[in-house]
Design a protein around this motif. Structure first.
Motif, mmCIF file in Angstrom:
data_model
loop_
_atom_site.group_PDB
_atom_site.id
_atom_site.type_symbol
_atom_site.label_atom_id
_atom_site.label_comp_id
_atom_site.label_asym_id
_atom_site.label_seq_id
_atom_site.Cartn_x
_atom_site.Cartn_y
_atom_site.Cartn_z
ATOM 1 N N THR A 106 31.957 -12.985 2.868
ATOM 2 C CA THR A 106 30.664 -13.434 3.386
ATOM 3 C C THR A 106 30.771 -14.500 4.473
ATOM 4 O O THR A 106 29.752 -14.906 5.036
ATOM 5 C CB THR A 106 29.791 -14.006 2.246
ATOM 6 O OG1 THR A 106 30.439 -15.170 1.690
ATOM 7 C CG2 THR A 106 29.584 -12.977 1.149
ATOM 8 N N TRP A 107 31.992 -14.940 4.758
ATOM 9 C CA TRP A 107 32.148 -16.032 5.732
ATOM 10 C C TRP A 107 31.723 -15.578 7.132
ATOM 11 O O TRP A 107 32.053 -14.484 7.568
ATOM 12 C CB TRP A 107 33.603 -16.499 5.776
ATOM 13 C CG TRP A 107 33.986 -17.343 4.591
ATOM 14 C CD1 TRP A 107 33.401 -17.352 3.367
ATOM 15 C CD2 TRP A 107 35.064 -18.277 4.524
ATOM 16 N NE1 TRP A 107 34.041 -18.241 2.533
ATOM 17 C CE2 TRP A 107 35.070 -18.825 3.222
ATOM 18 C CE3 TRP A 107 36.033 -18.696 5.428
ATOM 19 C CZ2 TRP A 107 35.991 -19.777 2.813
ATOM 20 C CZ3 TRP A 107 36.966 -19.649 5.018
ATOM 21 C CH2 TRP A 107 36.936 -20.180 3.729
ATOM 22 N N THR A 121 27.793 -17.061 4.546
ATOM 23 C CA THR A 121 28.394 -18.379 4.320
ATOM 24 C C THR A 121 28.689 -19.011 5.677
ATOM 25 O O THR A 121 29.495 -18.480 6.448
ATOM 26 C CB THR A 121 29.700 -18.255 3.504
ATOM 27 O OG1 THR A 121 29.397 -17.667 2.229
ATOM 28 C CG2 THR A 121 30.351 -19.616 3.301
ATOM 29 N N GLU A 131 29.715 -24.586 4.700
ATOM 30 C CA GLU A 131 30.038 -24.176 3.332
ATOM 31 C C GLU A 131 31.460 -23.638 3.236
ATOM 32 O O GLU A 131 32.165 -23.879 2.262
ATOM 33 C CB GLU A 131 29.040 -23.126 2.846
ATOM 34 C CG GLU A 131 27.657 -23.674 2.521
ATOM 35 C CD GLU A 131 27.631 -24.529 1.265
ATOM 36 O OE1 GLU A 131 28.661 -24.610 0.562
ATOM 37 O OE2 GLU A 131 26.584 -25.129 0.989
ATOM 38 N N ALA A 132 31.882 -22.898 4.250
ATOM 39 C CA ALA A 132 33.244 -22.367 4.253
ATOM 40 C C ALA A 132 34.264 -23.501 4.266
ATOM 41 O O ALA A 132 35.290 -23.447 3.569
ATOM 42 C CB ALA A 132 33.453 -21.460 5.461
ATOM 43 N N GLN A 162 34.441 -24.999 0.847
ATOM 44 C CA GLN A 162 35.163 -24.104 -0.064
ATOM 45 C C GLN A 162 36.666 -24.209 0.133
ATOM 46 O O GLN A 162 37.429 -24.302 -0.839
ATOM 47 C CB GLN A 162 34.725 -22.652 0.164
ATOM 48 C CG GLN A 162 33.366 -22.292 -0.382
ATOM 49 C CD GLN A 162 33.103 -20.800 -0.274
ATOM 50 O OE1 GLN A 162 34.011 -19.993 -0.477
ATOM 51 N NE2 GLN A 162 31.878 -20.422 0.035
ATOM 52 N N ARG A 200 29.360 -17.796 -2.172
ATOM 53 C CA ARG A 200 28.548 -18.107 -0.993
ATOM 54 C C ARG A 200 28.602 -19.591 -0.675
ATOM 55 O O ARG A 200 28.580 -20.002 0.482
ATOM 56 C CB ARG A 200 27.100 -17.665 -1.226
ATOM 57 C CG ARG A 200 26.177 -17.852 -0.022
ATOM 58 C CD ARG A 200 24.831 -17.196 -0.271
ATOM 59 N NE ARG A 200 24.228 -17.658 -1.495
ATOM 60 C CZ ARG A 200 23.526 -18.805 -1.594
ATOM 61 N NH1 ARG A 200 23.343 -19.580 -0.548
ATOM 62 N NH2 ARG A 200 23.007 -19.158 -2.755
ATOM 63 N N THR A 201 28.679 -20.417 -1.726
ATOM 64 C CA THR A 201 28.704 -21.869 -1.535
ATOM 65 C C THR A 201 29.883 -22.487 -2.284
ATOM 66 O O THR A 201 30.460 -21.879 -3.194
ATOM 67 C CB THR A 201 27.408 -22.513 -2.060
ATOM 68 O OG1 THR A 201 27.373 -22.392 -3.502
ATOM 69 C CG2 THR A 201 26.171 -21.840 -1.467
#
Length: 315
Positions: A22-23, A27, A31-32, A35, A285-286
């Motif tokens: 999803t990056w 995302t 957020e990436a 993570q 996602r987060t």
């Protein structure tokens, strides 16, 4: 975080991988970044992506973060080639020319001179297997990939590809196979895992949480911020919103309540500790969603619960 060898190779990775499907789309970079920081701080090293994720957006985002958030030699970058959605439809191509051109594009987006693990994303019927595999040989011979593998191959396809690569000295032996594996999908246990073990491939499970269903988030409906409510993933998730899977989710939830864990942790530990598995790949996602997965390092399911989960998920 403990590390495991990828099949019968010298490549070692953390026993939990970070998925980046999803990056660059669902995302964002903030957020990436969070993570990747949390993953690295937990001792994680395996960073999984593909040229087809967001039409390259995932690789581009990784390229901006690696070297900034973590040093290049502190992560194992694994990417894939062979699936594209640039036309709006899923297109597969495993010809040698396409695969190598895609690899070169991946290297540019990632900002690196080589990837640690390069995988053929899917079997393609109209591409001669020997041609597809020759692309892996060239990638290793030219230093563009350190190790190579396959993804989404059936048992016989896995055995054929691995045997072909082992048949002649000088070919790049396969290090791994990446396949869907969870309490909701145990198909790989029949042929793929035995083939991988017999031929020295590590197994990298994708969707170890049953496309998110095993977290329990869909027990009472579809949350507005969930993948099932996303136009990109609704069909992907709905496949597991059935009466049979609901029973497995309830069993996972009861086990989690008894242990004081989350359902996510029960489902993930179950996959991580299955025979033949190197590292399940978890996407979030987060950063907040990733934290429970990073907290499983010291967790181990009691044998009685493993047996009960095996029984309820059998089909």
């Amino acid at each position: 975080m403990q590390h495991r060898a990828v099949g019968h190779t010298g490549l070692k990775v953390s026993r939990l991988g970070l998925g980046t499907l999803t990056w660059g789309r669902d995302t964002d970079e903030h957020e990436a970044r969070d993570q990747l920081i949390a993953f690295a701080e937990a001792g994680g090293t395996l960073l999984d992506t593909a040229a087809g994720y967001g039409d390259g957006a995932s690789e581009e985002l990784i390229g901006r973060l690696v070297g900034d958030v973590v040093a290049r030699d502190e992560v194992v970058i694994a990417t894939k080639a062979g699936i594209s959605r640039k036309t709006g439809q899923r297109v597969t191509n495993a010809s040698r020319g396409h695969l190598l051109a895609t690899l070169d594009e991946s290297l540019k987006r990632l900002g690196v001179d080589h990837v640690d693990l390069w995988q053929v994303h899917t079997w393609v019927d109209d591409a001669p297997l020997e041609e597809t595999l020759s692309a892996l040989d060239l990638a290793v011979a030219t230093g563009r990939a350190s190790y190579v593998g396959i993804s989404n191959y059936t048992g016989w396809q896995t055995a054929q590809a691995a045997t072909w690569q082992r048949a002649v000295p000088g070919r790049a032996t396969l290090a791994s196979t990446q396949v869907e594996y969870s309490l909701l999908n145990r198909d790989v246990e029949a042929e793929i895992i035995p083939a991988a073990q017999a031929l020295g491939l590590g197994v990298l499970p994708w969707s170890p949480l049953g496309r998110g269903v095993l977290t329990g988030k869909y027990r009472h409906g579809t949350p507005a911020d969930s993948r099932a409510a996303s136009p990109h993933f609704s069909n992907f998730v709905e496949h597991y919103l059935t009466e049979r899977t609901a029973g497995v989710v309830e069993a996972v939830t009861r086990a989690a309540d008894g242990l004081g864990w989350t359902p996510l942790q029960v489902a993930l530990v179950w996959v991580r500790d299955r025979t033949g598995v190197t590292a399940p790949i978890v996407g979030a996602r987060t950063a907040a969603q990733l934290q429970p997965a990073l907290a499983i390092e010291d967790l181990e399911l009691p044998a009685q619960l493993v047996a009960a989960l095996d029984d309820v998920s059998a089909y």
